[in-house]
Design a protein around this motif. Sequence first.
Motif, PDB file in Angstrom:
ATOM      1  N   MET A  71       0.845  -1.203   0.000  1.00  0.00           N
ATOM      2  CA  MET A  71       0.000   0.000   0.000  1.00  0.00           C
ATOM      3  C   MET A  71       0.876   1.247   0.000  1.00  0.00           C
ATOM      4  SD  MET A  71      -2.924   1.147   2.700  1.00  0.00           S
ATOM      5  CE  MET A  71      -3.946  -0.209   2.143  1.00  0.00           C
ATOM      6  N   THR A  72       0.544   2.201  -0.844  1.00  0.00           N
ATOM      7  CA  THR A  72       1.309   3.432  -0.918  1.00  0.00           C
ATOM      8  C   THR A  72       0.915   4.385   0.207  1.00  0.00           C
ATOM      9  OG1 THR A  72      -0.277   4.603  -2.303  1.00  0.00           O
ATOM     10  CG2 THR A  72       1.361   3.212  -3.428  1.00  0.00           C
ATOM     11  N   VAL A  73       1.779   5.383   0.444  1.00  0.00           N
ATOM     12  CA  VAL A  73       1.467   6.387   1.457  1.00  0.00           C
ATOM     13  C   VAL A  73       0.203   7.152   1.075  1.00  0.00           C
ATOM     14  CG1 VAL A  73       2.278   8.516   2.542  1.00  0.00           C
ATOM     15  CG2 VAL A  73       3.863   6.617   2.182  1.00  0.00           C
ATOM     16  N   ALA A  74       0.024   7.431  -0.213  1.00  0.00           N
ATOM     17  CA  ALA A  74      -1.176   8.147  -0.659  1.00  0.00           C
ATOM     18  C   ALA A  74      -2.430   7.337  -0.370  1.00  0.00           C
ATOM     19  CB  ALA A  74      -1.075   8.449  -2.154  1.00  0.00           C
ATOM     20  N   GLU A  75      -2.361   6.035  -0.575  1.00  0.00           N
ATOM     21  CA  GLU A  75      -3.522   5.184  -0.288  1.00  0.00           C
ATOM     22  C   GLU A  75      -3.825   5.168   1.207  1.00  0.00           C
ATOM     23  OE1 GLU A  75      -3.231   1.887  -3.898  1.00  0.00           O
ATOM     24  OE2 GLU A  75      -2.019   1.624  -2.081  1.00  0.00           O
ATOM     25  N   LEU A  76      -2.781   5.098   2.025  1.00  0.00           N
ATOM     26  CA  LEU A  76      -2.977   5.117   3.474  1.00  0.00           C
ATOM     27  C   LEU A  76      -3.548   6.454   3.921  1.00  0.00           C
ATOM     28  CD1 LEU A  76      -2.672   3.546   6.066  1.00  0.00           C
ATOM     29  CD2 LEU A  76      -0.280   4.245   6.174  1.00  0.00           C
ATOM     30  N   ARG A  77      -3.049   7.542   3.331  1.00  0.00           N
ATOM     31  CA  ARG A  77      -3.579   8.872   3.646  1.00  0.00           C
ATOM     32  C   ARG A  77      -5.056   8.958   3.295  1.00  0.00           C
ATOM     33  NH1 ARG A  77      -2.073  12.665  -0.848  1.00  0.00           N
ATOM     34  NH2 ARG A  77      -3.763  11.401  -1.718  1.00  0.00           N
ATOM     35  N   ASP A  78      -5.435   8.449   2.138  1.00  0.00           N
ATOM     36  CA  ASP A  78      -6.838   8.507   1.720  1.00  0.00           C
ATOM     37  C   ASP A  78      -7.719   7.671   2.649  1.00  0.00           C
ATOM     38  OD1 ASP A  78      -6.123  10.163  -0.339  1.00  0.00           O
ATOM     39  OD2 ASP A  78      -6.094   8.579  -1.868  1.00  0.00           O
ATOM     40  N   ARG A  79      -7.232   6.520   3.062  1.00  0.00           N
ATOM     41  CA  ARG A  79      -7.991   5.713   4.027  1.00  0.00           C
ATOM     42  C   ARG A  79      -8.184   6.490   5.328  1.00  0.00           C
ATOM     43  NH1 ARG A  79      -4.959   0.368   5.154  1.00  0.00           N
ATOM     44  NH2 ARG A  79      -6.593   0.240   6.748  1.00  0.00           N
ATOM     45  N   ALA A  80      -7.106   7.147   5.783  1.00  0.00           N
ATOM     46  CA  ALA A  80      -7.181   7.911   7.029  1.00  0.00           C
ATOM     47  C   ALA A  80      -8.200   9.036   6.932  1.00  0.00           C
ATOM     48  CB  ALA A  80      -5.796   8.470   7.367  1.00  0.00           C
ATOM     49  N   ARG A  81      -8.233   9.717   5.782  1.00  0.00           N
ATOM     50  CA  ARG A  81      -9.152  10.849   5.633  1.00  0.00           C
ATOM     51  C   ARG A  81     -10.608  10.413   5.575  1.00  0.00           C
ATOM     52  NH1 ARG A  81      -5.712  14.777   1.431  1.00  0.00           N
ATOM     53  NH2 ARG A  81      -4.190  15.430   3.018  1.00  0.00           N
ATOM     54  N   ARG A  82     -10.828   9.148   5.244  1.00  0.00           N
ATOM     55  CA  ARG A  82     -12.210   8.660   5.221  1.00  0.00           C
ATOM     56  C   ARG A  82     -12.745   8.381   6.617  1.00  0.00           C
ATOM     57  NH1 ARG A  82     -10.537   6.143   0.243  1.00  0.00           N
ATOM     58  NH2 ARG A  82      -9.855   4.251   1.309  1.00  0.00           N
ATOM     59  N   VAL A  83     -11.848   8.183   7.590  1.00  0.00           N
ATOM     60  CA  VAL A  83     -12.318   7.800   8.925  1.00  0.00           C
ATOM     61  C   VAL A  83     -11.897   8.760  10.038  1.00  0.00           C
ATOM     62  CG1 VAL A  83     -12.553   5.342   8.431  1.00  0.00           C
ATOM     63  CG2 VAL A  83     -10.327   6.236   9.161  1.00  0.00           C
ATOM     64  N   MET A  84     -11.034   9.737   9.724  1.00  0.00           N
ATOM     65  CA  MET A  84     -10.613  10.719  10.716  1.00  0.00           C
ATOM     66  C   MET A  84     -10.627  12.106  10.080  1.00  0.00           C
ATOM     67  SD  MET A  84      -7.410   8.822  12.668  1.00  0.00           S
ATOM     68  CE  MET A  84      -6.560   8.360  11.153  1.00  0.00           C
ATOM     69  N   PRO A  85     -11.032  13.134  10.827  1.00  0.00           N
ATOM     70  CA  PRO A  85     -11.073  14.488  10.262  1.00  0.00           C
ATOM     71  C   PRO A  85      -9.700  14.914   9.736  1.00  0.00           C
ATOM     72  CG  PRO A  85     -12.165  14.425  12.402  1.00  0.00           C
ATOM     73  CD  PRO A  85     -11.473  13.108  12.233  1.00  0.00           C
ATOM     74  N   GLY A  86      -9.613  15.136   8.435  1.00  0.00           N
ATOM     75  CA  GLY A  86      -8.344  15.508   7.834  1.00  0.00           C
ATOM     76  C   GLY A  86      -7.328  14.383   7.832  1.00  0.00           C
ATOM     77  N   GLY A  87      -7.767  13.181   8.209  1.00  0.00           N
ATOM     78  CA  GLY A  87      -6.866  12.041   8.271  1.00  0.00           C
ATOM     79  C   GLY A  87      -5.928  12.072   9.457  1.00  0.00           C
ATOM     80  N   ASN A  88      -6.298  12.812  10.503  1.00  0.00           N
ATOM     81  CA  ASN A  88      -5.365  13.076  11.587  1.00  0.00           C
ATOM     82  C   ASN A  88      -6.052  12.983  12.934  1.00  0.00           C
ATOM     83  OD1 ASN A  88      -4.128  15.615  13.379  1.00  0.00           O
ATOM     84  ND2 ASN A  88      -2.584  14.326  12.425  1.00  0.00           N
ATOM     85  N   THR A  89      -5.359  12.409  13.930  1.00  0.00           N
ATOM     86  CA  THR A  89      -5.940  12.346  15.268  1.00  0.00           C
ATOM     87  C   THR A  89      -5.073  13.011  16.331  1.00  0.00           C
ATOM     88  OG1 THR A  89      -7.174  10.832  16.730  1.00  0.00           O
ATOM     89  CG2 THR A  89      -4.963  10.144  16.076  1.00  0.00           C
TER      90      THR A  89
END
Length: 386
Positions: A1-19
């Motif tokens: 999995m690429t970093v971009a794919e991981l970032r996109d997954r994060a943004r789908r479940v966390m505000p801005g992809g960040n906690t």
Amino acid sequence: MTVAELRDRARRVMPGGNTRSTLFVPPHPPYAVSGAGCVVTDATGHRVVDCNNNYTALIHGHAHPELVAVATEAVAAGSAFGLPTESEVVCAELLRERTGLPSWRFCNSGTEAVMMALRGARAATGRDLVVRFAGSYHGTYDAVVDPAAPGVPGSVADSVVTLPQGDAGALADLLRSRGSEVAAVLLDLMPNRAGLRPADPAFVEQAADLTRRAGALLVVDEVITLRLEVGGLHTRYGLEPDLVTVGKVVGGGFPVGGVGGRAEVLDSFSPLTDGPVSWGGTFSANPVTMRTGTAALRLFGAAEVAALNARGDRLRGELAGRGVPVSGSGSLVRLLLPDPGATWWRLYERGVLAGTNGLLALSTPMTDDDVDAVRDAVLSAVEGAA
């Protein structure tokens, strides 16, 4: 999995992809995969010398063999109980020995430690008002952030007064007019977000005297600065605070917070008294944190504190000698550069993980060669920005 794919997954479940707000660097931060000693490897395989150390918490870096063994043994015996354990007694005894502060309570973060200290100060004094200094960071509790910050109710301003950093005159004026209302004066002796500049000893002495004369409590925030002396930075100033908040290095890499101080103040939490302050915390003083934290502190005695501080002082001096604006003390170094976001990326590309505000926190696994590499990366990053 690429970093971009991981970032996109994060943004789908966390505000801005960040906690964790403090870890965000635009457009998005790298993802850590592993750490060993003072080196972190990210999801792309890029290796960096870790000068963030989870914002100063990892005094022994990553996966220290002795700490891994202690933590593993603790987990195997039970990670948490609905009963106290001897491990919290041992940790409190060690902190009493190191700091001279006789009484201790534990929680799960520096933020919670500050919350507990202020609740205890208010209970012990019967007063409501808290005094803090602008620019000092004491966690995310409503009472200690900028009153204009989003989500902070206007009513907070009724119970907290914010004074200019290091202004003894403003503190004297406030205590002269409202001293009988003040429960606590909250002081950081080297506030990171205010520039990581050590407090003027004359100001500290005046602040302590003024607070005592007003019958208020002096609460010193040592969540970050405990690492600078065996007993905490307040011992360098000869201070005798009523309460001290700690965290970070005390947990050995696990979540922790604590409050130490005079027994008569912390007795406001004692269940053996009438009407005590009730303060729980499902994972407070859990044996994994207590046992690993105790081991980490024992590995960071006077000799180790002095050696790490010397490395930090050398790094700071060599950077300053090359014209880089820096501040701090001992093992904590702050780069005072414009555009910290761009600086962060330049450092990361050159193999150094810093704090997003330019903080460099050294750890015991670092060698002189590691510190030299950090120095050279900073100089290259500064030259690259010119």
